[in-house]
Enzyme design. Structure first.
Site, PDB file in Angstrom:
ATOM      1  N   CYS A   1     -21.590  22.944 -12.509  1.00 45.49           N
ATOM      2  CA  CYS A   1     -20.328  22.199 -12.568  1.00 45.49           C
ATOM      3  C   CYS A   1     -20.341  21.054 -11.550  1.00 45.49           C
ATOM      4  O   CYS A   1     -20.152  21.290 -10.350  1.00 45.49           O
ATOM      5  CB  CYS A   1     -19.159  23.142 -12.295  1.00 45.49           C
TER       6      CYS A   1
ATOM      7  N   CYS B   1     -17.017  20.476  -9.704  1.00 46.64           N
ATOM      8  CA  CYS B   1     -16.686  21.499  -8.707  1.00 46.64           C
ATOM      9  C   CYS B   1     -17.528  21.315  -7.440  1.00 46.64           C
ATOM     10  O   CYS B   1     -17.025  21.451  -6.333  1.00 46.64           O
ATOM     11  CB  CYS B   1     -16.977  22.908  -9.225  1.00 46.64           C
ATOM     12  N   ASP B   2     -18.822  21.060  -7.613  1.00 45.89           N
ATOM     13  CA  ASP B   2     -19.762  21.138  -6.487  1.00 45.89           C
ATOM     14  C   ASP B   2     -20.343  19.790  -6.060  1.00 45.89           C
ATOM     15  O   ASP B   2     -21.033  19.722  -5.032  1.00 45.89           O
ATOM     16  CB  ASP B   2     -20.941  22.066  -6.853  1.00 45.89           C
TER      17      ASP B   2
END
Ligand code: NAP
Length: 308
Positions: free
Chosen positions: A135, A138-139
């Protein structure tokens, strides 16, 4: 433990298809209960920019999913975070069993979506969260000013790579062919960036682990020459498509050989009173707009089933 419950329509999955179904069920005057094992929003919540939903030129995945969630709740849909273990027939209706309780449903809509496909490399699980990610939104921020790689040639990979070019020093896009599944517009946008390198006709054959236990690079092999090269990426974003996750329902609805729920455009499955909407069902186009369309069809079909 929660008290047992009942609802006209139980919807499994709070992604675009499931929440759209809830909106249609509520507006048809029936009570919906949405059960979600993770977080609301499904896959789209991690998409940085949506640019192909009719009528909305630009919106983030988070804003889109949150808008759907709020709209469903405001219409009276109940949304609970619990995983479904099993569905069993109960006369015309069904009993939906979770870890905490049993829910009596007049009809059920499966809107379970898909999960990201893994590479299947030996140390992939060990390095997940230590350089390997599924992701980018997200990261991605962990890799600011660092070199990263994205693997895949679909819309997810191209969007992830574009997103990462905003703040990573260099983005390598590794793809096993030289043609992309992604929209041509996304490919052109990526090619215009000056901190991108396309590594085409190449597959990843090894994830290199540094002394600190984190990813230190990825080894790729050229599919024509067999030549190997190490890409010095601190982060690898795997975006090689999705796989369904429907095994819990294999005993009650037919799945195809890949694990998708067999259902046509009317969203009817092999089991009376169970409908399948969105990416979890057999279909040729898996897009936000088709997930929403399926949600509407399944919501109305489930209401008709309950009323009949
Ligand atoms: P996808 O379109 O299925 O693309 C997966 C990519 O990964 C393909 O390029 C495929 O290569 C490659 N691949 C598959 N297995 C691989 C493996 N084992 N090793 C290396 N490469 C592998 O998946 P996606 O990009 O996640 O998109 C899924 C669906 O969601 C699509 O319909 C897409 O259009 C949609 N989507 C839409 C949006 C949007 O509209 N904003 C955003 C994201 C996704 P090949 O091409 O060689 O098969």
């Amino acid at each position: 433990m929660k008290d047992n419950a009942q609802a006209d329509v139980v919807i499994i999955g709070a992604g675009t298809a499931g929440l759209t179904a809830a909106i249609y069920v509520q507006r048809a005057g029936k009570a919906s209960l949405v059960l979600e094992g993770n977080a609301y929003g499904g896959q789209i919540i991690n998409t940085p920019d949506i640019e192909n939903y009719p009528g909305i030129a630009h919106i983030s995945g988070f804003d889109f999913a949150t808008g759907l969630y709020n709209q469903a709740q405001e219409l009276g849909a109940k949304i609970e975070f619990e995983s479904v273990l099993e569905i069993v027939p109960d006369g015309k209706g069904k009993i939906v069993k979770t870890r905490e309780r049993e829910i009596h449903a007049g009809a059920v809509i499966l809107a379970t979506g898909v999960v990201r496909r893994e590479l299947g490399l030996p140390n992939e699980k060990k390095l997940a969260g230590k350089g390997v990610s599924y992701c980018a939104t997200c990261d991605g921020a962990f890799y600011r000013k660092k070199e990263v790689a994205v693997n895949g040639g679909g819309n997810t990979a191209l969007e992830d790579a574009l997103f990462l070019t905003r703040f990573c020093s260099r983005v390598y896009l590794i793809h096993r062919r030289d043609a992309f599944r992604a929209d041509a517009a996304e490919v052109e946008k990526l090619k215009a960036k000056d901190n991108v390198e396309l590594v085409l006709n190449a597959t990843i054959d090894e994830l290199k682990e540094g002394e600190d236990g984190k990813l230190s690079g990825v080894e790729v092999v050229d599919k024509f020459t067999g030549e190997k090269r190490i890409i010095p990426a601190a982060g690898l974003f795997v975006a090689i498509g999705q796989v369904p996750s429907n095994q819990a329902f294999a005993g009650i609805v037919d799945l195809d050989e890949a694990g998708y729920i067999v259902a046509g455009e009317d969203t009817r499955t092999s089991a009376e009173g169970i409908f399948a909407a969105g990416d979890c069902r057999t279909k040729s186009v898996r897009q936000l707009a088709t997930a929403a369309g399926d949600g509407a069809v399944a919501g109305l079909a489930a209401c008709q089933y309950v009323e009949a």
